[in-house]
Write an enzyme that holds these catalytic residues in place. Structure first.
Site, mmCIF file in Angstrom:
data_model
loop_
_atom_site.group_PDB
_atom_site.id
_atom_site.type_symbol
_atom_site.label_atom_id
_atom_site.label_comp_id
_atom_site.label_asym_id
_atom_site.label_seq_id
_atom_site.Cartn_x
_atom_site.Cartn_y
_atom_site.Cartn_z
ATOM 1 C CB CYS A 49 -41.106 39.986 -22.490
ATOM 2 S SG CYS A 49 -40.349 41.544 -21.780
ATOM 3 C CG HIS A 74 -44.465 41.183 -19.384
ATOM 4 N ND1 HIS A 74 -43.225 40.661 -19.576
ATOM 5 C CD2 HIS A 74 -45.551 40.075 -19.996
ATOM 6 C CE1 HIS A 74 -43.572 39.226 -19.936
ATOM 7 N NE2 HIS A 74 -44.849 39.134 -20.053
#
Length: 1149
Positions: A815, A1096
Site C-alpha cells: 500500500c 496502512h
C-alpha cells in the site's frame, strides 16, 4: 555576663549523649575531608557552648574527638602526619578535650539532679495515698470483670512515660496543644500517602522507597518532595518527631526496618541537626489512627493492605426488632459506679466538650468500631426477657439479673392483659417455649456461676501474687523515697541557706570579685613583668648571638681578603704571561685570517655569481612553466567553453526537436479535435480528374469530377466500358478453353513487360540545381530511444472508469507503493511527460545511478494504464519486480515507508532521465566574499550543469545553510538543492503547518560530537546552524516527520497538523527573492493510519480532469469531499504553484 544554660532536652544520661556522638559505620577514609569536617564540628560546638546548650556542645566536642581519632588511623594520615596535625591544631584538640571534661562534669550533676526530681515527682503521690490492699484488689476485680463478661471497654491509654512510643490519644492531645510543635513523618509508600494521610500541616511523607539500610539524612532530604522539605528542615526546632507506618509498634521497630533506619538517621547519625528528643513511634500506626480519629484523615475509606482480609465499611446493625404488641417504654439504664464509668462518659475537666473522642476499636481490628450490623436473612424474634432494648454493656452481672427479672414480670403481665380468646392455642405454645427457654437460661446461668467461681479463685491467686510483688516494690520505693528525701532535704536546706545569706553573699561576692580583679591585675602585671624580663633576656641573647656572628664574619672576611689578595697577585702574573702569549697568537691568527678572508671573498664572489645564474635559470624555467600552464589553462578553458557550447547547441537541438514534436503532436491533436472531413481514398483506376471519397455520415463512397465540378454516387465509366473502381481482368496470354489442373497464373498480377516498355517510352527528366544558393547546415534531429521490448502483464480488471481513476492491487503490504504512485500519477506535468513519450528523448540507458532506464520504462507503463480509463484496477507486479531488483528493501512483502519509497523513485527517475550524460568537474565554490544572491545563482548553475531532468524542473528548490562559530564568529554560507522539506512536529496534540515550518527554520546549536570544525580556528568548535529556504520549486513536496526515535525505540507522532488546501503563502518563510508564484495549492496527500507494527497507506488526490477529490485505497477508488482531506493521518503533502491541467496526449492502442 554569664549565659543562661538551656534546659536538658536531648538525653537523660551521659551514656545516651556518648551514643549520639558515635560515628556512623560507613565513613570516608580521606583524611583531608575528615580534618575539614572536624574543624566545622569544633566551631559548631563552640557556638552551642556560647549559647548555653551544654548537651549539644558536649555531643559535638565528643564527635570532634572521635573524628580526629578515626582520621589518625588512616594510612594517608600517617604518611603526612605533620601536615594533617597542622590542619587540626594540637591546641584545638587539647581545648576540645578540656571542654568535653568540663561539660561532662556539669552534665553529670544536672542529670543526677533531674533524675532525683523526676523520681520524687513520681513517688510524691505514694506518700499521700491511703489505699489499702483490699482497695487495690477491688479495683483490679472491677477492671477484670468487664473482660470476663466479654464486654467491650475502652483501651487504657499508654502511659506518658512509655519511652519511644505514643498512642493515638496522646498524639491527638499533642496536636491540640498550641505551645507544642511536632513533625509527623509517614513512612508508607508515596501512593498510599497521597490516597489517605493524617490531616495536619506537620504531616509529611517520607516514602519507604527512599529509606534504605544505612542511609543518611542528606540522602533522604534530596529524595523528598519540595512540600516535605520545609517541615523536614524544622526537625531540630520542634519538640517531638512522630514516626508511623500502617501497623507501627515499638516492638517491631528492629534493625534494618524502615522505621528503625529513619529513627537512627535522625537521632544518632545526624551531625548537622540535633533533635530535642528521641523520635516516637505511633502505636498501632495509621490503621489505629483511622479507627480512633477517621475525621482527622484526608480519606477514611481506605483499607490496610497488610491485613489478610478487607475491612468492612458497612454499618454493623446487630440488633433485634421489637414486637409491635409490646410496650415501647424503655427500661431505665442503671447508673454505674464512678470507678466503672467509661472515660468518655466523664465530663471533660477542662470544660471543652467538642473535642472528638476516640472510638474504641472492636476486638480483632477488622471492623470499624461503633457501627452496628444487622442480619436481614432472619425474622425478628421476641427478646427472652420481653424487652427489645439491649441491656447496657458496662452493667455488672447482678444488675443484669435484676433488670431481666423486672422486664420479665412486666412482659408477663402485659401478655396476660392483651391475650385474647382466639389466640389461646398460640399463647400456650408460647408458654411452652418460654418454659423451655427459662430452663435453658437457668442451666446457662448455673454453668456461668461455676465458671465465674473458678475464674474468681484463679483471680484471687493472681492478685495475691501481685499483692506480694506490690509489697516488695513498695519496700524498694520506700528506700528510694528515703534516699530521695535526704537529697531533697539537703537541696532544700541549701536553698534556704542561699536565701538567708543572699544579701551577705552579694556583698561578699562583690568583695570577692574585687579581690579576684585585683589578683587578676597583679597576676597580669606580674605576667607582663615576666614577659618583659623574658623579652629582655631574649634580646640580650640575640645581641650576643649577633655579636659573635659579626666577629666570626669579620674573621672570615679578613681571611678571605688575604686569600683574595694572594690569588689576585698570582692571577696577575698568570694573566701577564697569557697576555703576551695571546698577543703573539693574535698576530699569527691575524695573518692567517687575512689569507683566509681573501680566499673566502673570492669563493663568495664565485658562489654569488653561480647563485645569480641559478636564480636566473630558475626564474626562466618558472616563467616558461607559467606560460605553459597558462596556455594549458587557456586550452582547457577553450575546451570547456567549446564543450559547453556543444552541449548548449545539443540542448537547443533537443529543445528544438522537442518543440517540433510537441507542435506536431499539437497539430495532430488539433486535427483530431476538428470536425470530421470526408476521407479521400486514392484509386489508380479512376479516369484523370476524378476522386473517390468516403462520406462520414453515411459511410458510403462518392465520386468527384474535378473536370466538371460535379459529384455522383456511381463510379465513372472508363474507355473499356467498365465502371471505374471495378476490378478489370485482362488476359496475360491466351487461356485454353479447357480447364487445367494444378496452379494457374493470377489475373491480378501486373504486366511487368508493359510497365518496362512504358518507362522506356516516357520522356527523360533531369534534376535542376540552384547553384546560387549555398548549402544550409544540416542538423540531425534527436531521435527517441525506443523502450525495451518486454512482456508486461498488468492483469487488469476491465471497466469503463474515468481517466486516472484506476486502482492498484495490493501485492502484500504494498500500500505504501500504491499510495505514492497515485499521488505522482495525478501530477499532471509529470504524467504528460510520460504519456507523450517525451521521456524517450531524455532516457539514459547507460546510467547505473538511473538503473539503466528500467524504472522509468516501467513507470511509464503504469502511468499509461492508469490514464487509459479502461480498467477498474491493474496489478503492478512487473514494476514492483524492477524496483525490488534495484533496491532489496522493496523486494519482499514487509511494510515500508512511503516517504522512503518516494525518495527512491524520484532519485531513480531523475538519474534515469538526466540529460547530462557526462558530468563536468565543478570547482569548489567559495562564498566568503560573495553576495548571497550571486552565490545562490552560481550554485544553482553549477547544480544544473550536472543535473538536468524533468524532476529538477518540477520538484527541486534551493536551501541556504549558514554555520557560525561561537568562538570566533566565523560564518560559512552554503547553497544546496532540495527535493523534499521534512518538517519536525512540535510536542503538542494539534499544531499548524506554519509552526512546523518555523520549527524547521529554527537555529540549531551544534555541541558535543556534532561540533563544527571551524576553518579559522582549525579545531572543532560549538556552532549555530541555520537553514533558510532560498528558491521554491514549482511542485513542493512536504514530509511530516511522524516517525521519530526516542532512545532506541521508534515511535509515531499522531499530532493533528492543520494544513491549508488552498492559498498556502510561503513568502514569509522565503529568505531569497520573493516570488509571485509562492502561493501553493494542495493536490495530493499520502496518508498513514495505524501504528508502526500494523499500519496502512492511502492517497487523497485531486483529479486534473474533473477537479474533484478521490480516495485511492489500493484497488478501490471513491469520490470524497475536500473538507475531509485534512486529517491527523496526513504524512506526505503535495503542493503545486502551477495549474494542474488534464494531460493532452493521443491514446495508444
Amino acid at each position: 555576663m554569664p549565659v543562661k544554660k538551656k534546659d536538658l532536652y536531648v538525653a537523660k544520661s551521659l551514656k545516651a549523649l556518648n551514643d549520639l556522638a558515635a560515628l556512623p559505620a560507613k565513613m570516608t577514609n580521606n583524611p583531608k575531608i575528615l580534618c575539614n569536617s572536624a574543624q566545622k564540628i569544633q566551631k559548631e560546638a563552640e557556638l552551642n557552648e556560647s549559647l548555653g546548650d551544654e548537651e549539644k556542645a558536649y555531643i559535638l566536642y565528643m564527635k570532634f574527638f572521635n573524628v580526629v581519632t578515626y582520621a589518625r588511623k588512616s594510612p594517608d594520615y600517617k604518611k603526612q602526619k605533620d601536615y594533617y596535625d597542622s590542619l587540626i591544631g594540637q591546641k584545638n584538640l587539647l581545648k576540645s578535650i578540656d571542654k568535653a571534661e568540663e561539660l561532662s562534669a556539669n552534665l553529670k550533676d544536672r542529670y543526677e539532679l533531674a533524675e532525683a526530681e523526676e523520681v520524687a515527682k513520681k513517688l510524691s503521690p505514694l506518700e499521700d495515698k491511703k489505699d489499702s490492699v483490699e482497695a487495690v484488689v477491688k479495683k483490679a476485680e472491677e477492671e477484670e470483670k468487664p473482660k470476663e463478661e466479654g464486654k467491650t471497654t475502652e483501651k487504657a491509654e499508654p502511659s506518658s512515660e512509655s519511652e519511644g512510643k505514643i498512642s493515638p490519644v496522646q498524639l491527638h492531645c499533642l496536636l491540640n496543644e498550641k505551645d507544642t510543635s511536632l513533625v509527623i513523618m509517614d513512612v508508607r509508600p508515596g501512593a498510599q500517602f497521597t490516597e489517605s494521610h493524617l490531616k495536619h500541616p506537620s504531616c509529611i511523607s517520607v516514602p519507604v522507597e527512599i529509606i534504605k539500610p544505612g542511609t543518611t539524612v542528606t540522602y533522604i532530604e534530596k529524595a523528598l518532595s519540595d512540600e516535605a522539605k520545609d517541615q523536614w528542615r524544622k526537625r531540630g526546632q520542634v519538640d517531638h518527631i512522630i514516626l508511623l507506618d500502617w501497623n507501627s509498634t515499638l516492638s517491631q521497630v528492629t534493625i534494618a526496618t524502615p522505621l528503625r533506619t529513619l529513627k537512627d538517621a535522625l537521632f544518632k547519625y545526624d551531625s548537622t541537626v540535633i533533635v530535642k528528643s528521641e523520635p516516637l513511634i505511633l502505636e498501632g500506626g495509621y490503621d489505629q489512627w483511622l479507627m480512633y480519629y477517621p475525621q482527622l484523615t484526608t480519606n477514611a475509606s481506605v483499607t490496610n493492605p497488610n491485613q489478610g482480609g478487607l475491612v468492612s465499611t458497612a454499618p454493623s446493625l446487630d440488633f433485634d426488632y421489637p414486637d409491635f404488641d409490646e410496650d415501647f417504654s424503655l427500661t431505665p439504664k442503671p447508673k454505674l459506679p464512678p470507678e466503672q464509668a467509661k472515660p468518655a462518659d466523664i465530663a471533660d475537666p477542662s470544660g471543652v466538650n467538642d473535642t472528638p473522642k476516640p472510638a474504641p476499636p472492636v476486638s480483632g481490628g477488622q471492623v470499624r468500631p461503633g457501627i452496628p450490623s444487622i442480619d436481614r436473612s432472619t425474622k425478628p424474634k421476641p427478646s427472652p426477657t420481653g424487652n427489645g432494648v439491649n441491656p447496657p454493656r458496662n452493667a455488672s452481672l447482678n444488675s443484669l439479673s435484676e433488670t431481666k427479672s423486672v422486664s420479665e414480670s412486666k412482659n408477663n403481665l402485659m401478655i396476660e392483659a392483651e391475650r385474647k380468646e382466639e389466640e389461646r392455642k398460640r399463647a400456650e405454645e408460647a408458654g411452652r417455649r418460654k418454659l423451655e427457654e427459662e430452663q435453658r437460661r437457668k442451666l446457662e446461668e448455673e454453668q456461668q456461676r461455676n465458671r465465674e467461681a473458678e475464674e474468681q479463685e484463679a483471680r484471687r491467686e493472681r492478685l495475691q501474687k501481685e499483692i506480694q510483688e506490690l509489697e516488695r516494690l513498695k519496700m524498694e520505693q520506700a528506700r528510694d523515697v528515703a534516699e530521695l528525701m535526704r537529697k531533697k532535704k539537703a537541696i532544700v536546706e541549701e536553698k534556704q541557706t542561699d536565701t538567708q545569706t543572699k544579701s551577705g553573699d552579694e556583698e561578699r561576692r562583690k568583695k570577692e570579685l574585687e579581690r579576684l580583679d585585683e589578683e587578676e591585675k597583679k597576676k597580669r602585671r606580674k605576667q607582663e613583668e615576666m614577659e618583659q624580663e623574658k623579652q629582655r633576656r631574649l634580646e640580650e641573647v640575640e645581641r650576643l648571638r649577633q655579636e659573635r656572628k659579626r666577629r666570626e664574619e669579620e674573621e672570615a672576611e679578613r681571611k678571605a681578603l688575604e686569600l683574595a689578595r694572594e690569588s689576585a697577585r698570582q692571577e696577575e702574573e698568570r694573566r701577564k704571561g697569557e697576555l703576551k702569549r695571546a698577543e703573539d697568537e693574535a698576530k699569527r691568527l691575524r695573518e692567517e685570517e687575512e689569507v683566509r678572508e681573501a680566499k673566502r671573498k673570492a669563493e663568495t664572489l664565485a658562489a654569488q655569481r653561480m647563485k645569480e645564474e641559478e636564480e636566473r635559470r630558475e626564474a626562466e624555467r618558472k616563467r616558461q612553466e607559467e606560460e605553459k600552464r597558462k596556455e594549458e589553462e587557456k586550452s582547457r578553458q577553450e575546451k570547456l567553453a567549446k564543450k559547453a557550447e556543444e552541449e548548449r547547441v545539443e540542448r537547443e537541438r533537443a529543445e528544438q526537436a522537442r518543440r517540433e514534436a510537441e507542435e506536431k503532436l499539437r497539430r495532430l491533436d488539433f486535427a483530431e479535435s476538428q470536425p470530421s472531413k470526408p476521407r479521400t481514398i486514392p484509386s489508380p483506376n479512376l479516369p484523370s480528374g476524378w476522386e473517390k471519397r468516403l462520406d462520414p455520415n453515411t459511410r458510403r463512397y462518392y465520386y468527384i469530377n474535378h473536370n466538371k465540378g460535379t459529384t455522383q454516387w456511381e463510379a465513372p465509366v472508363n474507355q473499356t466500358g467498365q465502371l471505374s473502381g471495378q476490378l478489370s481482368v485482362t488476359k496475360l496470354k491466351d487461356e485454353p478453353t479447357t480447364t487445367k489442373r494444378g496452379l494457374t497464373r493470377s489475373n491480378s498480377s501486373p504486366n511487368i513487360a508493359k510497365m518496362m516498355f512504358d518507362e522506356e517510352q516516357a520522356p527523360k527528366t533531369r534534376p535542376t540545381v540552384d547553384r546560387a544558393a549555398k548549402p544550409q547546415p544540416r542538423f540531425d534531429k534527436p531521435q527517441p530511444k525506443p523502450r525495451k521490448a518486454l512482456n508486461r502483464e498488468l492483469h487488469p480488471v476491465y471497466g469503463n472508469v474515468g481517466r486516472a481513476l484506476t486502482g492498484l492491487r495490493n501485492l502484500g503490504n504494498t500500500c505504501y507503493m500504491n499510495s505514492t504512485i497515485q499521488c505522482l500519477n495525478n501530477t499532471s506535468p509529470l504524467a504528460t511527460y510520460f504519456l507523450t513519450d517525451m521521456y524517450l528523448f531524455d532516457i539514459n540507458r547507460e546510467s547505473q545511478l538511473g538503473y539503466y532506464g528500467e524504472v522509468a520504462d516501467d513507470f511509464s507503463v503504469i502511468i499509461r494504464a492508469l490514464w487509459s480509463g479502461q480498467y477498474k484496477c491493474i496489478t503492478p507486479r512487473d514494476f514492483k519486480y524492477v524496483v525490488g531488483k534495484h533496491n532489496p528493501d522493496f523486494a519482499g512483502t514487509t511494510q515500508q515507508d512511503s516517504h522512503d519509497f518516494l525518495t527512491f523513485l524520484m532519485d531513480g527517475l531523475h538519474e534515469g532521465l538526466n540529460r547530462v550524460k557526462k558530468r563536468p568537474e565543478i570547482p569548489e565554490q567559495n562564498n566568503d566574499k560573495m553576495e548571497d544572491g550571486q552565490a545562490a545563482e552560481l550554485a544553482w548553475k553549477h547544480h544544473q550543469l550536472c543535473n538536468e531532468s524533468i524532476i529538477v524542473e518540477l520538484f527541486q528548490g534551493q536551501l541556504k545553510s549558514t554555520l557560525m562559530c561561537l568562538h570566533c564568529q566565523k560564518m560559512s554560507v552554503n547553497f544546496q538543492a532540495f527535493m523534499f522539506l521534512t518538517l519536525p512536529l512540535p510536542p503538542s496534540s494539534r499544531c499548524s503547518l506554519g509552526e512546523c515550518l518555523r520549527l524547521f527554520l529554527k537555529e540549531e546549536r551544534l555541541t558535543g560530537s556534532s561540533r563544527w570544525r571551524c576553518p579559522r580556528c582549525k579545531v572543532d568548535r560549538d556552532a549555530v546552524k541555520k537553514i533558510d529556504i532560498w528558491r521554491l520549486p514549482r511542485i513542493l513536496l512536504i514530509g511530516l516527520n511522524r516517525f521519530v526515535y526516542k532512545g532506541q525505540w521508534r515511535e509515531k507522532i499522531n499530532s493533528h497538523v492543520d494544513f491549508p488546501t488552498r492559498n498556502l503563502d510561503l513568502n514569509p518563510y522565503l529568505e531569497g527573492p520573493k516570488s509571485i508564484k509562492s502561493s501553493y495549492r494542495l493536490y495530493a496527500t499520502s496518508n498513514h493510519t495505524g501504528t508502526l507494527d500494523g499500519g496502512h497507506y492511502t492517497a487523497y488526490c485531486r483529479n486534473p480532469c474533473t477537479q474533484k477529490w478521490y480516495k485511492y485505497d489500493d484497488d478501490h477508488v471513491s469520490e470524497m469531499s475536500e473538507s475531509d482531506v485534512r486529517s491527523s493521518s496526513a504524512y506526505v503533502l503535495y503542493y503545486t504553484s502551477v495549474e494542474m491541467l488534464p494531460p493532452n496526449f493521443r491514446q495508444h492502442f
